[in-house]
Design a protein around this motif. Structure first.
Motif, mmCIF file in Angstrom:
data_model
loop_
_atom_site.group_PDB
_atom_site.id
_atom_site.type_symbol
_atom_site.label_atom_id
_atom_site.label_comp_id
_atom_site.label_asym_id
_atom_site.label_seq_id
_atom_site.Cartn_x
_atom_site.Cartn_y
_atom_site.Cartn_z
ATOM 1 N N ILE A 163 49.115 74.900 30.123
ATOM 2 C CA ILE A 163 48.498 73.947 31.037
ATOM 3 C C ILE A 163 48.395 72.622 30.312
ATOM 4 O O ILE A 163 47.952 72.558 29.167
ATOM 5 N N GLN A 164 48.848 71.567 30.989
ATOM 6 C CA GLN A 164 48.859 70.230 30.404
ATOM 7 C C GLN A 164 47.991 69.294 31.229
ATOM 8 O O GLN A 164 47.915 69.423 32.448
ATOM 9 N N SER A 165 47.383 68.345 30.544
ATOM 10 C CA SER A 165 46.518 67.364 31.184
ATOM 11 C C SER A 165 47.166 65.973 31.072
ATOM 12 O O SER A 165 47.762 65.658 30.041
ATOM 13 N N THR A 199 52.329 57.661 32.394
ATOM 14 C CA THR A 199 51.587 58.916 32.327
ATOM 15 C C THR A 199 52.427 59.958 31.602
ATOM 16 O O THR A 199 53.577 60.202 31.961
ATOM 17 N N TYR A 255 51.933 63.964 29.485
ATOM 18 C CA TYR A 255 51.078 65.148 29.542
ATOM 19 C C TYR A 255 50.905 65.728 28.153
ATOM 20 O O TYR A 255 51.842 65.780 27.374
ATOM 21 N N GLU A 261 49.246 69.139 25.956
ATOM 22 C CA GLU A 261 48.875 70.542 26.097
ATOM 23 C C GLU A 261 47.386 70.731 25.867
ATOM 24 O O GLU A 261 46.824 70.251 24.888
ATOM 25 N N VAL A 262 46.726 71.439 26.800
ATOM 26 C CA VAL A 262 45.304 71.734 26.639
ATOM 27 C C VAL A 262 45.034 73.230 26.495
ATOM 28 O O VAL A 262 44.006 73.629 25.961
ATOM 29 N N PHE A 315 36.728 74.905 29.467
ATOM 30 C CA PHE A 315 37.968 74.581 30.175
ATOM 31 C C PHE A 315 37.753 74.757 31.676
ATOM 32 O O PHE A 315 37.340 75.819 32.127
ATOM 33 N N PRO A 321 40.065 73.941 35.094
ATOM 34 C CA PRO A 321 41.312 73.386 35.625
ATOM 35 C C PRO A 321 41.036 72.393 36.748
ATOM 36 O O PRO A 321 40.031 72.505 37.451
ATOM 37 N N ASP A 322 41.919 71.413 36.897
ATOM 38 C CA ASP A 322 41.813 70.492 38.021
ATOM 39 C C ASP A 322 43.208 70.153 38.543
ATOM 40 O O ASP A 322 44.216 70.470 37.918
ATOM 41 N N SER A 363 44.895 67.500 38.722
ATOM 42 C CA SER A 363 45.732 66.527 38.011
ATOM 43 C C SER A 363 46.584 67.200 36.936
ATOM 44 O O SER A 363 47.511 66.598 36.399
ATOM 45 N N MET A 364 46.293 68.457 36.635
ATOM 46 C CA MET A 364 46.978 69.165 35.556
ATOM 47 C C MET A 364 48.354 69.674 35.988
ATOM 48 O O MET A 364 48.653 69.760 37.174
#
Length: 106
Positions: A11-13, A26, A28, A30-31, A68, A70-71, A73-74
């Motif tokens: 998952i990337q932000s 923009t 991304y 890694e989160v 953590f 998630p949203d 935008s990820m």
């Protein structure tokens, strides 16, 4: 449920950076990388520039993690493809799992 988590996702932000001329770029970062249950959803079709594009989707079930959330935008990376987050729901009341629906990014 744990035994069904055999696929790995990242998952990337998004990170916005100012560029010359007043623009914004923009990228991304890694989160989280974790094992999930990934179930394919029905493919959908859409018309893009006079061509039919078939988009694939997955329902990812991931364990809850402190710190953590998630949203939409990820970005999810699964099997070398990028998926935008379409919906997020918390499964069970005791914060055990997140269910995330991702659609293949075109």
């Amino acid at each position: 449920m744990i035994g069904q988590m055999r696929q790995k996702i990242t998952i990337q932000s998004p990170v916005s950076t100012a560029v010359g001329g007043g623009g914004v770029e923009t990228t991304y970062t890694e989160v989280l990388t974790d094992w999930v249950e990934a179930r394919p959803l029905s493919s959908s079709r859409e018309l893009s520039e006079y061509q039919t594009v078939i988009k694939n989707g997955y329902r990812f079930t991931i364990r809850y993690r402190n710190g953590f959330t998630p949203d939409k935008s990820m970005l999810i990376v699964y099997k070398g493809k990028n998926y935008t987050v379409n919906s997020i729901e918390q499964v069970e009341e005791r914060q055990k799992y997140w269910r995330i629906v991702g659609v293949e990014k075109s």
